[in-house]
Design a protein around this motif. Structure first.
Motif, PDB file in Angstrom:
ATOM      1  N   ALA A 178       0.840  -1.218   0.000  1.00  0.00           N
ATOM      2  CA  ALA A 178       0.000   0.000   0.000  1.00  0.00           C
ATOM      3  C   ALA A 178       0.861   1.248   0.000  1.00  0.00           C
ATOM      4  O   ALA A 178       0.668   2.179   0.781  1.00  0.00           O
ATOM      5  CB  ALA A 178      -0.942  -0.004   1.209  1.00  0.00           C
ATOM      6  N   GLU A 217      -0.935  -5.175   2.764  1.00  0.00           N
ATOM      7  CA  GLU A 217       0.227  -4.357   3.147  1.00  0.00           C
ATOM      8  C   GLU A 217       0.809  -4.891   4.457  1.00  0.00           C
ATOM      9  O   GLU A 217       0.095  -5.069   5.438  1.00  0.00           O
ATOM     10  CB  GLU A 217      -0.232  -2.893   3.309  1.00  0.00           C
ATOM     11  CG  GLU A 217       0.717  -1.989   4.062  1.00  0.00           C
ATOM     12  CD  GLU A 217       2.117  -1.890   3.473  1.00  0.00           C
ATOM     13  OE1 GLU A 217       2.243  -1.556   2.274  1.00  0.00           O
ATOM     14  OE2 GLU A 217       3.087  -2.161   4.218  1.00  0.00           O
ATOM     15  N   GLY A 254       2.810  -3.433   6.555  1.00  0.00           N
ATOM     16  CA  GLY A 254       2.927  -2.446   7.633  1.00  0.00           C
ATOM     17  C   GLY A 254       1.700  -1.553   7.672  1.00  0.00           C
ATOM     18  O   GLY A 254       0.576  -2.010   7.468  1.00  0.00           O
ATOM     19  N   PHE A 302      11.367  16.053  -2.699  1.00  0.00           N
ATOM     20  CA  PHE A 302      11.964  16.901  -3.739  1.00  0.00           C
ATOM     21  C   PHE A 302      10.933  17.244  -4.806  1.00  0.00           C
ATOM     22  O   PHE A 302      11.109  18.183  -5.572  1.00  0.00           O
ATOM     23  CB  PHE A 302      13.229  16.270  -4.355  1.00  0.00           C
ATOM     24  CG  PHE A 302      13.044  14.909  -4.975  1.00  0.00           C
ATOM     25  CD1 PHE A 302      12.435  14.752  -6.204  1.00  0.00           C
ATOM     26  CD2 PHE A 302      13.502  13.776  -4.320  1.00  0.00           C
ATOM     27  CE1 PHE A 302      12.267  13.495  -6.758  1.00  0.00           C
ATOM     28  CE2 PHE A 302      13.340  12.509  -4.879  1.00  0.00           C
ATOM     29  CZ  PHE A 302      12.725  12.369  -6.098  1.00  0.00           C
ATOM     30  N   GLU A 348       1.272  -9.758   5.746  1.00  0.00           N
ATOM     31  CA  GLU A 348       2.386  -9.878   4.800  1.00  0.00           C
ATOM     32  C   GLU A 348       2.139 -10.982   3.781  1.00  0.00           C
ATOM     33  O   GLU A 348       1.790 -12.103   4.156  1.00  0.00           O
ATOM     34  CB  GLU A 348       3.680 -10.167   5.583  1.00  0.00           C
ATOM     35  CG  GLU A 348       4.896 -10.221   4.692  1.00  0.00           C
ATOM     36  CD  GLU A 348       6.201 -10.156   5.473  1.00  0.00           C
ATOM     37  OE1 GLU A 348       6.163  -9.965   6.702  1.00  0.00           O
ATOM     38  OE2 GLU A 348       7.251 -10.304   4.839  1.00  0.00           O
ATOM     39  N   PHE A 371      11.279  -0.480  -2.433  1.00  0.00           N
ATOM     40  CA  PHE A 371      12.650  -0.940  -2.126  1.00  0.00           C
ATOM     41  C   PHE A 371      13.106  -0.550  -0.727  1.00  0.00           C
ATOM     42  O   PHE A 371      14.268  -0.757  -0.377  1.00  0.00           O
ATOM     43  CB  PHE A 371      13.656  -0.382  -3.152  1.00  0.00           C
ATOM     44  CG  PHE A 371      13.710   1.128  -3.223  1.00  0.00           C
ATOM     45  CD1 PHE A 371      14.156   1.878  -2.150  1.00  0.00           C
ATOM     46  CD2 PHE A 371      13.321   1.798  -4.368  1.00  0.00           C
ATOM     47  CE1 PHE A 371      14.212   3.262  -2.210  1.00  0.00           C
ATOM     48  CE2 PHE A 371      13.367   3.183  -4.437  1.00  0.00           C
ATOM     49  CZ  PHE A 371      13.818   3.914  -3.344  1.00  0.00           C
ATOM     50  N   ASP A 373      12.369  -1.579   2.314  1.00  0.00           N
ATOM     51  CA  ASP A 373      12.367  -2.510   3.457  1.00  0.00           C
ATOM     52  C   ASP A 373      13.735  -3.117   3.746  1.00  0.00           C
ATOM     53  O   ASP A 373      13.974  -3.617   4.836  1.00  0.00           O
ATOM     54  CB  ASP A 373      11.386  -3.673   3.205  1.00  0.00           C
ATOM     55  CG  ASP A 373       9.943  -3.192   3.222  1.00  0.00           C
ATOM     56  OD1 ASP A 373       9.706  -2.120   3.779  1.00  0.00           O
ATOM     57  OD2 ASP A 373       9.078  -3.899   2.671  1.00  0.00           O
ATOM     58  N   MET A 396      11.909 -12.353  -2.487  1.00  0.00           N
ATOM     59  CA  MET A 396      10.457 -12.427  -2.575  1.00  0.00           C
ATOM     60  C   MET A 396      10.025 -12.507  -4.051  1.00  0.00           C
ATOM     61  O   MET A 396       9.156 -13.316  -4.409  1.00  0.00           O
ATOM     62  CB  MET A 396       9.823 -11.207  -1.901  1.00  0.00           C
ATOM     63  CG  MET A 396       8.316 -11.188  -1.950  1.00  0.00           C
ATOM     64  SD  MET A 396       7.657  -9.722  -1.145  1.00  0.00           S
ATOM     65  CE  MET A 396       8.216  -8.425  -2.231  1.00  0.00           C
ATOM     66  N   GLY A 437       5.536   0.545  -9.765  1.00  0.00           N
ATOM     67  CA  GLY A 437       6.254   1.460  -8.874  1.00  0.00           C
ATOM     68  C   GLY A 437       7.751   1.240  -8.906  1.00  0.00           C
ATOM     69  O   GLY A 437       8.310   0.661  -9.847  1.00  0.00           O
ATOM     70  N   ILE A 466       7.897   8.288  -7.285  1.00  0.00           N
ATOM     71  CA  ILE A 466       6.436   8.330  -7.371  1.00  0.00           C
ATOM     72  C   ILE A 466       6.065   9.054  -8.671  1.00  0.00           C
ATOM     73  O   ILE A 466       5.245   8.580  -9.464  1.00  0.00           O
ATOM     74  CB  ILE A 466       5.838   9.070  -6.164  1.00  0.00           C
ATOM     75  CG1 ILE A 466       6.246   8.378  -4.860  1.00  0.00           C
ATOM     76  CG2 ILE A 466       4.314   9.166  -6.287  1.00  0.00           C
ATOM     77  CD1 ILE A 466       5.931   9.164  -3.611  1.00  0.00           C
ATOM     78  N   GLU A 467       6.712  10.215  -8.858  1.00  0.00           N
ATOM     79  CA  GLU A 467       6.474  11.074 -10.033  1.00  0.00           C
ATOM     80  C   GLU A 467       6.405  10.309 -11.344  1.00  0.00           C
ATOM     81  O   GLU A 467       5.489  10.497 -12.122  1.00  0.00           O
ATOM     82  CB  GLU A 467       7.664  12.021 -10.199  1.00  0.00           C
ATOM     83  CG  GLU A 467       7.678  13.193  -9.342  1.00  0.00           C
ATOM     84  CD  GLU A 467       8.639  14.253  -9.891  1.00  0.00           C
ATOM     85  OE1 GLU A 467       8.847  14.326 -11.106  1.00  0.00           O
ATOM     86  OE2 GLU A 467       9.132  15.026  -9.057  1.00  0.00           O
TER      87      GLU A 467
END
Ligand SMILES: Cc1cc2nc3c(=O)[nH]c(=O)nc-3n(C[C@H](O)[C@H](O)[C@H](O)COP(=O)(O)OP(=O)(O)OC[C@H]3O[C@@H](n4cnc5c(N)ncnc54)[C@H](O)[C@@H]3O)c2cc1C
Length: 319
Positions: free
Chosen positions: A7, A29, A31, A47, A92, A123, A125, A252, A286, A299-300
């Protein structure tokens, strides 16, 4: 039902795009909501400008030129809420069995049937380890929280990217005695243009001590050993803030049957138009798509994955 693993902003964006197409989706998710952003430095500023972090057309209004972590947490909560997304938090995903249209997603709490699976696990975690003696000591942190704890302490910051520079400046301004160790000969060009002169001036004035072309060789309870161009230096140290980067969970992805490219990037193998991986029916979305190259996707520039994936799933579902 499409199962989305993660998430983060892009997992949420994908669920929204599916919902807009009347395709049901559940996010799982491990967490809290946007767990990576939650674990960023407390006073961190993005940024990107706020509109470039928007998902699902929900306006992101920030009180600052660049939004803060706290504003982003509130924004993504609102975005998830306004689309009434189905999200299971603190669960998880462990494995994906079966095949396209008939997947069984195994979690630490149960299992779910899924027609498609979207892996949007980011990335953040897993920290990149330096594999040096003493790295396991409690005083070594790969995740930085806030500066106060480091006041009047001898702090070594490792790295030359945005995270290292932000941490060096913040701890310096909270009265820490900061040393910066950099493998390369200079601060990275990708450091935020409005921050770079600040760190360069602090280094020039010896307010922060910089060691370039330098490797950290050993961390001891009260010292660190640096290999510098002038030879080995042992300096007094209370804390090490190792801002050496993070990496996707490759194990994973392999468990999910996703192949990785056979070069140093270790990118998942996927179709650039659809984001579908080599394992039919499983997509990546992502920043996980970049493999070890964690600085080129944000994200952008990955928000768009959501539309591509949802469009492909819609085509395959209706066709
Ligand atoms: C300090 C910092 C500043 C940044 N600033 C910017 C910026 O200004 N602009 C920008 O565009 N980008 C920025 N980025 C990059 C961007 O914020 C992140 O990389 C972004 O969070 C990526 O979104 P994502 O959805 O792909 O992955 P993430 O946000 O990392 O989400 C992945 C989610 O998957 C979950 N997960 C992982 N494995 C499992 C599992 N097995 N089961 C269930 N859940 C799982 C994780 O807990 C996590 O919540 C920044 C990154 C950092 C580190």
């Amino acid at each position: 039902m499409v199962i989305i693993v993660g998430a983060g902003p892009i997992g949420l964006a994908t669920a929204i795009e599916l919902k807009r197409r009347d395709i049901s989706a559940k996010i799982i998710e491990r967490g809290c909501l946007v767990n990576s952003i939650y674990n960023y430095p407390k006073d961190m500023t993005f940024f990107s400008t706020s509109e470039r972090l928007e998902i699902g057309g929900v306006p992101f209004i920030s009180h600052n030129p660049k939004p803060t972590r706290r504003e982003a947490l509130e924004y993504y909560r609102r975005a998830a809420e306004s689309y009434d997304l189905d999200i299971h938090l603190y669960e998880e995903v462990k494995a994906v069995d079966g095949e396209d249209q008939e997947f069984i997603v195994q979690t630490d709490q149960g299992e779910y049937d899924a027609s498609k699976v979207v892996v949007a696990t980011g990335f953040y975690d897993i920290a990149k380890m330096m594999n040096i003696p003493g790295e396991e000591l409690d005083k070594v942190k790969h995740y930085y929280d806030e500066a106060h704890a480091y006041a009047w302490q001898d702090v070594l910051v490792i790295g030359a990217g945005n995270s290292a520079v932000d941490v060096a400046l913040e701890t310096y301004r909270a009265n820490a005695n900061v040393t910066l160790a950099v493998r390369d000969s200079q601060i990275k060009e990708t450091v935020k243009y409005w921050v770079k002169p600040d760190i360069e001036n602090r280094l020039k004035n010896n307010e922060i001590t910089g060691y370039f072309n330098t490797e950290v060789k050993e961390i001891r309870p009260k010292e660190i050993v640096l290999e510098t161009p002038e030879g080995t230096k042992t300096i007094s140290n209370d804390f090490v803030l190792a801002m050496t980067g993070y990496q996707p969970n490759f194990e994973m992805m392999k468990t999910f049957g996703i192949e990785l490219t056979n070069n140093e990037k270790r990118m998942p193998v996927y179709n650039e138009q659809t984001l579908e991986t080599n394992r039919k029916g499983i997509y990546v979305a992502g920043v996980v798509c970049g493999g070890m190259d964690t600085s080129s996707l944000f994200i952008e520039n990955t928000r768009v994955h959501a539309e591509h994936i949802a469009g492909d799933i819609e085509d395959k579902t209706s066709g």
